[in-house]
Design an enzyme around this catalytic site. Structure first.
Site, mmCIF file in Angstrom:
data_model
loop_
_atom_site.group_PDB
_atom_site.id
_atom_site.type_symbol
_atom_site.label_atom_id
_atom_site.label_comp_id
_atom_site.label_asym_id
_atom_site.label_seq_id
_atom_site.Cartn_x
_atom_site.Cartn_y
_atom_site.Cartn_z
ATOM 1 N N ARG A 239 0.849 -1.186 0.000
ATOM 2 C CA ARG A 239 0.000 0.000 0.000
ATOM 3 C C ARG A 239 0.891 1.244 0.000
ATOM 4 O O ARG A 239 1.378 1.678 1.046
ATOM 5 C CB ARG A 239 -0.949 0.030 1.204
ATOM 6 C CG ARG A 239 -1.800 1.297 1.227
ATOM 7 C CD ARG A 239 -3.056 1.187 2.070
ATOM 8 N NE ARG A 239 -2.815 1.083 3.490
ATOM 9 C CZ ARG A 239 -3.758 1.278 4.419
ATOM 10 N NH1 ARG A 239 -4.987 1.615 4.060
ATOM 11 N NH2 ARG A 239 -3.473 1.130 5.699
ATOM 12 N N ASP A 522 -4.641 4.342 14.099
ATOM 13 C CA ASP A 522 -3.798 4.754 12.986
ATOM 14 C C ASP A 522 -4.361 6.026 12.381
ATOM 15 O O ASP A 522 -5.200 6.697 12.995
ATOM 16 C CB ASP A 522 -3.681 3.629 11.950
ATOM 17 C CG ASP A 522 -5.039 3.228 11.355
ATOM 18 O OD1 ASP A 522 -6.047 3.925 11.606
ATOM 19 O OD2 ASP A 522 -5.091 2.221 10.627
#
Length: 617
Positions: A239, A522
């Site tokens: 990613r 996150d």
């Protein structure tokens, strides 16, 4: 004129440079002694600075700028494109000289330059389109409509995937390759894939970028301890950073390189061919894609890169994360643009919910209540979102995957708390399986065996659920934007403030995710946390069961109390205490702005104080 990237490669180079430095420095001192002032050319101080910097960094990659007019030979670095005026590459982070030189070879830099120049105008157009769309929506706010294109009516399918991608049941999420211990543990796990993350679970300081890409380089080549060959590892689902993050350490023609291009380029150049030969990639998650035009750009980047590197067309596969509310209106078109390189779509929760606030948050009809109490995947707007992802993907023979379970297991496996946590995660993921998803993610490796058993019990030996086409019920734009009922709780306010401040603090420390109250946090949870606080201030939301509304002053008082508690818990050094205060200041700044920043990560990545701290990490 070409800016020169000089890489010290031999002892002879070093000796020659040191001798040149000494000669220049003696001339400089002699001139000062004779005239009591420097009579070098106006950039003479710059020359001395550049050579002094070189002396103390003789084993690093050094930037030599053309305007100093230093006549270097450039036979080793032949940048072929005549449009190149200068290439700037920052020096290696401390202690990572070998890793830096392994990654930024002459050929790798040339590939990055070619990639950037090939798509420069289209990348510029992407940013312009984003700005135009944002301000058009602000000027004329309304619920979007699904695109009326013949793509929706035609009977087409995405290209089939290779054997190893048929089963996408379980990925480990938020695995930053810069955290080597976590990365190694993930590589040994019994999962189908690993989200090798430079986005939500990663902090993009320069040292993390270098160490992360180097660890990938080593893993692909079986150079990490006790790690088998790449063909026996879980699939690496890279990613890269999203388009909103620029890499401040590299520029071409005076333009900083998008983080997405740097990450993709390094992964492809160093690992693409090796992965393709083993039928293990390269495969990607694409985050924060805003519409089908961006999917089309990615498809062109894939096609160009494969051709450039001698990788067969269609080898790259990418799963698009539908994290932006506007993209949910273009799912068919996104799949179509990537049809030769598609690995389906993914639906999460917090980035998606935050995008609703970013796009429609000034409208009181779109105030999102306390997320912990009133927002989950069973709520109408998120349930319909997942149904639409599953239906759209399966109609086109593509995988539809769910989000990441962020729960962390307690240490005591015999405790009731442990069993309750496992039951809660299994219950949530069972609902996703029944909704028709083909896979999802967890963060905690301790949940892997429980998730594997869940899939086995529910689907047997079937690798996916693509044959399940979902319901025929019509899903409208209003369905996707029907906000859940509920209010704002005091607990929700304090939780959002804490998560946002701690996220900023951890980014200042160079960490992309962190544990907090039984979950991993996150950038996705930081996005929704700061967005909700901003929205509650904007609309003076009332606190449930209290005679209190949310104001800037109220948030300031709450935040002051929270940061005092955080300093007591985390401030075991003067540096940590200072960073917590900086995080407090940045949080208040973000939630007090007239316009809500689209991404907290963009705001932080571009902040001067943040970049100053990053320079020392």
């Amino acid at each position: 004129m070409i800016g020169l990237l000089l890489i010290m490669e031999s002892k002879l180079d070093i000796l020659i440079w040191m001798k040149i430095l000494l000669i220049i420095f003696k001339v400089y001192l002699l001139g000062k002694a004779c005239s009591k002032k420097s009579y070098l050319i106006s950039s003479g101080t710059g020359i001395i600075d550049a050579f002094y910097f070189l002396l103390i960094n003789v084993n690093l990659a050094i930037n030599v700028c053309y305007f100093y007019k230093i006549p270097f030979k450039i036979t080793d670095m032949s940048l072929k494109n005549n449009n190149i005026h200068n290439v700037y590459l920052n020096r290696a982070p401390k202690g990572l000289q070998n890793e830096f030189q392994t990654l930024f070879t002459h050929e790798a830099v040339q590939f990055l330059v070619d990639l950037n120049l090939e798509f420069q105008s289209k990348i510029d157009k992407l940013y312009i389109t984003r700005y135009s769309r944002k301000y058009e929506l602000a000027k004329n706010p309304k619920i979007p409509e699904f695109l009326k294109t013949e793509i929706r009516e035609l009977d087409w399918k995405v290209a089939p995937v290779k054997r190893r991608l048929e089963n996408r049941h379980l990925d480990l999420g938020d695995v930053s390759p810069s955290n080597l211990d976590h990365f190694l543990s993930a590589l040994r796990a019994k999962v189908q894939g690993i989200q090798v993350d430079f986005d939500d679970g990663h902090c993009p300081i320069w040292s993390n970028q270098i160490s992360g890409h180097y660890n990938i380089y080593q893993a692909v080549r079986k150079n990490l301890p006790d790690i088998p060959a790449i063909s026996n590892l879980p699939i690496l689902m890279f990613r890269p950073r999203a388009w909103n993050i620029l890499e401040h350490n590299i520029s071409i023609n005076g333009r900083e390189v998008p983080g997405s291009i740097l990450d993709f380029g390094l992964i492809m150049f160093h690992n693409g061919l090796l992965l393709s030969r083993e039928e293990c990639g390269p495969f990607f998650y694409l985050s924060k894609v805003q519409g089908s035009s961006e999917a089309k750009l990615w498809n062109e980047i894939f096609s160009w890169s494969q051709s450039k590197l001698g990788i067969p067309y269609g080898t790259i596969k990418a799963c698009v994360l539908i994290e932006d509310i506007l993209s949910s209106f273009e799912m068919d078109e996104i799949l179509y643009e990537l049809r030769d390189h598609s690995l389906g779509l993914n639906c999460g929760i917090w980035d998606y919910a935050a995008s609703v606030i970013v796009k429609f948050g000034t409208d009181p009809d779109f105030v999102l209540p306390d997320r912990n109490k009133y927002v989950n995947m069973s709520k109408h707007f998120l349930k319909k979102y997942m149904e639409l992802v599953v239906r759209t993907c399966h109609r086109r023979n593509a995988h539809a995957t769910g989000g990441m379970a962020a729960k962390l297991l307690p240490e005591n496996a015999d405790s009731e708390e442990f069993r309750q946590t496992v039951r809660g995660v299994c219950q949530g993921k069972l609902a996703e399986i029944k909704a028709g998803v083909d896979g999802f993610m967890v963060f905690d490796l301790g949940l892997v065996s429980h998730m594997n058993k869940l899939w086995k019990d529910q689907t047997g030996n079937r690798p996916n659920q693509i044959s399940f086409l979902g319901t025929n019920e019509k899903i409208t734009g209003k369905d996707l934007l029907k906000m859940p009922t509920g209010g704002v709780t005091m607990e929700g306010v304090l939780h959002n403030i804490s998560v946002a401040i701690l996220f900023i603090y951890n980014w200042l420390e160079g960490r992309g995710c962190f544990p907090y109250k039984g979950s991993v946090e996150d950038s996705a949870t930081a996005e929704i946390s700061r967005a909700q606080v901003w929205q509650w201030i904007r609309h003076a939301a009332k606190i449930e069961n209290q005679d209190q509304i949310v104001t800037r002053q109220f948030i300031y008082v709450c935040s002051s109390n929270i940061v005092a508690d955080l300093i007591r818990e985390y401030g075991n050094s003067s540096g940590a205490r200072k960073k917590l205060i900086v995080a407090f200041d940045l949080f208040l700044e973000i939630v007090s702005l007239r316009e809500l920043p689209e991404y907290i990560t963009t705001y932080l990545n571009d902040a001067h104080v943040f970049r100053k701290v990053h320079a020392n990490l």
